[in-house]
Design an enzyme around this catalytic site. Structure first.
Site, short mmCIF file in Angstrom:
data_model
loop_
_atom_site.label_atom_id
_atom_site.label_comp_id
_atom_site.label_asym_id
_atom_site.label_seq_id
_atom_site.Cartn_x
_atom_site.Cartn_y
_atom_site.Cartn_z
N TYR A 93 56.57 -8.17 -7.07
CA TYR A 93 57.46 -9.29 -6.75
C TYR A 93 56.68 -10.33 -5.95
CZ TYR A 93 61.62 -11.79 -5.13
OH TYR A 93 62.55 -12.75 -4.87
N TYR A 99 63.05 -10.28 2.22
CA TYR A 99 62.37 -9.16 1.56
C TYR A 99 61.49 -8.50 2.62
CZ TYR A 99 60.33 -6.77 -2.53
OH TYR A 99 59.94 -5.84 -3.47
P1 NAI Z 1 65.99 0.28 -9.91
O1 NAI Z 1 66.93 0.71 -8.85
O2 NAI Z 1 66.44 0.32 -11.32
O3 NAI Z 1 64.62 1.09 -9.85
C1 NAI Z 1 64.07 1.65 -8.70
C2 NAI Z 1 63.97 3.13 -8.96
O4 NAI Z 1 63.10 3.74 -8.00
C3 NAI Z 1 65.30 3.86 -8.86
O5 NAI Z 1 65.54 4.53 -10.08
C4 NAI Z 1 65.08 4.86 -7.73
O6 NAI Z 1 65.77 6.06 -7.95
C5 NAI Z 1 63.58 5.04 -7.82
N1 NAI Z 1 62.94 5.61 -6.63
C6 NAI Z 1 63.05 5.21 -5.34
N2 NAI Z 1 62.29 5.99 -4.55
C7 NAI Z 1 61.68 6.90 -5.36
C8 NAI Z 1 60.78 7.98 -5.14
N3 NAI Z 1 60.36 8.29 -3.90
N4 NAI Z 1 60.35 8.69 -6.20
C9 NAI Z 1 60.77 8.40 -7.44
N5 NAI Z 1 61.62 7.39 -7.72
C10 NAI Z 1 62.07 6.65 -6.68
O7 NAI Z 1 65.55 -1.20 -9.47
P2 NAI Z 1 64.53 -2.26 -10.09
O8 NAI Z 1 64.84 -3.51 -9.34
O9 NAI Z 1 64.57 -2.26 -11.55
O10 NAI Z 1 63.11 -1.75 -9.57
C11 NAI Z 1 62.03 -1.40 -10.42
C12 NAI Z 1 60.77 -2.11 -9.96
O11 NAI Z 1 60.91 -3.50 -10.19
C13 NAI Z 1 60.47 -1.95 -8.46
O12 NAI Z 1 59.08 -1.80 -8.28
C14 NAI Z 1 60.93 -3.27 -7.91
O13 NAI Z 1 60.29 -3.60 -6.68
C15 NAI Z 1 60.49 -4.19 -9.03
N6 NAI Z 1 61.05 -5.55 -9.01
C16 NAI Z 1 62.41 -5.75 -8.99
C17 NAI Z 1 62.93 -7.03 -8.96
C18 NAI Z 1 64.41 -7.26 -8.95
O14 NAI Z 1 64.87 -8.38 -8.69
N7 NAI Z 1 65.23 -6.27 -9.27
C19 NAI Z 1 62.05 -8.22 -8.91
C20 NAI Z 1 60.63 -7.91 -8.98
C21 NAI Z 1 60.17 -6.61 -9.00
#
Ligand code: NAI
Length: 286
Positions: free
Chosen positions: A172, A182
């Site tokens: 991000y 953030y």
């Molecule tokens: P999401 O909630 O779908 O995905 C995050 C996942 O990480 C969840 O499934 C959670 O259970 C898992 N997780 C957390 N701690 C964990 C651990 N210790 N071991 C294994 N799994 C773990 O949310 P999102 O937003 O799709 O996130 C996916 C990636 O995208 C992340 O790296 C996030 O920072 C990145 N991202 C998200 C943006 C947004 O606006 N949603 C923007 C830019 C990047």
């Protein structure tokens, strides 16, 4: 032959991990996912009960198949690392072999090798706190879950990643520009992830001809993003200010990941690819 992908960080059908799984499945890949242990039961039962069936539909009308769901907690590298209170925690006690090393071993046992590794996970317990109010513990936890987790995953999966394979993470823009809100060291964690993308591209490229890239994604209303608390504001800001004035869909990020994982991207490694409707290129809001 079809490719096999392991996607770490899928626990529902709202996030980037799910969308990446779908785009890879649409391109013919076999899908394995790693799901955070505390979220495993609900994810598996929802899958089984058909709760995600609508979101499983691929462009050709078929449903995405997830060949296997592995429990995973990416803050633990091996069994010896797991503290007693986690081992006996009832959300963890029902599963086994969920440390990074054990998951890589299980995937090797089950399938031999993979071609695509995706890291789509992050966690920062103090994300809602400004950096100046973040504790050492919170900061290091953000780095552990969101940055080192990727180093560890790539390290343990590298021996079973087929040469020519591809590894992708999600980052991000708060890593390089000020995004108030953030917090908790999450901006620092993304900066580390992007820097590591370059170093790991060199090391994994030389060692096993693996490409390593990260996608800097625009805002998406995922479960993780809702927990930060400012996602609607970020989406509105992007709509108002980005070169492309449309809401970003998770599928657009999924498709970019499928491109990066494909031979079309065979000379691309060590890069940060912006998939954000161009917002990163703006200097001022208008
Ligand atoms: P999401 O909630 O779908 O995905 C995050 C996942 O990480 C969840 O499934 C959670 O259970 C898992 N997780 C957390 N701690 C964990 C651990 N210790 N071991 C294994 N799994 C773990 O949310 P999102 O937003 O799709 O996130 C996916 C990636 O995208 C992340 O790296 C996030 O920072 C990145 N991202 C998200 C943006 C947004 O606006 N949603 C923007 C830019 C990047």
């Amino acid at each position: 032959k079809g490719k096999r992908a392991f996607i770490a960080g899928v626990a529902d059908d709202n996030g980037y991990g799910w969308a990446i799984a779908k785009s890879l499945a649409a391109a013919g890949a076999e899908i394995l996912v790693g799901t955070w242990v505390p979220a495993l039961n609900i994810f598996e039962s929802s899958l089984r009960r058909g709760k995600f069936d609508e979101s499983r539909v691929l462009p050709d009308g078929s449903l995405m198949e997830i060949t296997k769901v592995y429990p995973l907690d990416a803050v633990f590298d091996n069994h010896e690392d797991v503290p007693e209170d986690i081992k006996t925690n009832k959300r963890y006690a029902g599963s086994s072999k969920w440390t990074v090393q054990e998951v890589a071993e299980s995937v090797k046992e089950d399938f031999g090798s993979i071609d695509i590794l995706v890291h789509s996970l992050a966690n920062g317990p103090e994300v809602t706190k400004p950096l100046l109010e973040t504790s050492r513990k919170g900061y290091l936890a953000a780095l552990s879950a969101s940055s080192y987790s990727y180093v560890s995953l790539l390290k343990h999966f590298l021996p079973i990643l087929n040469p020519g394979g591809s590894s992708i993470s999600l980052t991000y823009i708060a890593s390089e520009r000020i995004i108030p809100g953030y917090g908790g060291g999450m901006s620092s964690a993304k900066a580390a992830l992007e820097s590591d993308t370059r170093v790991l591209a060199f090391e994994a490229g030389r060692k096993r001809k693996i490409r390593v890239n990260t996608i800097s994604a625009g805002p998406l209303r995922s479960r993780a993003a809702k927990a930060i608390g400012f996602i609607d504001m970020m989406i509105d800001y992007s709509l108002a200010n980005a070169p492309l004035q449309k809401e970003l869909s998770a599928e657009e990020v999924g498709n970019a990941a499928a491109f990066l994982a494909s031979p079309l991207a065979s000379a691309i490694t060590g890069t940060v690819l912006y998939v954000d409707n161009g917002l990163n290129a703006m200097g001022v809001g208008i």
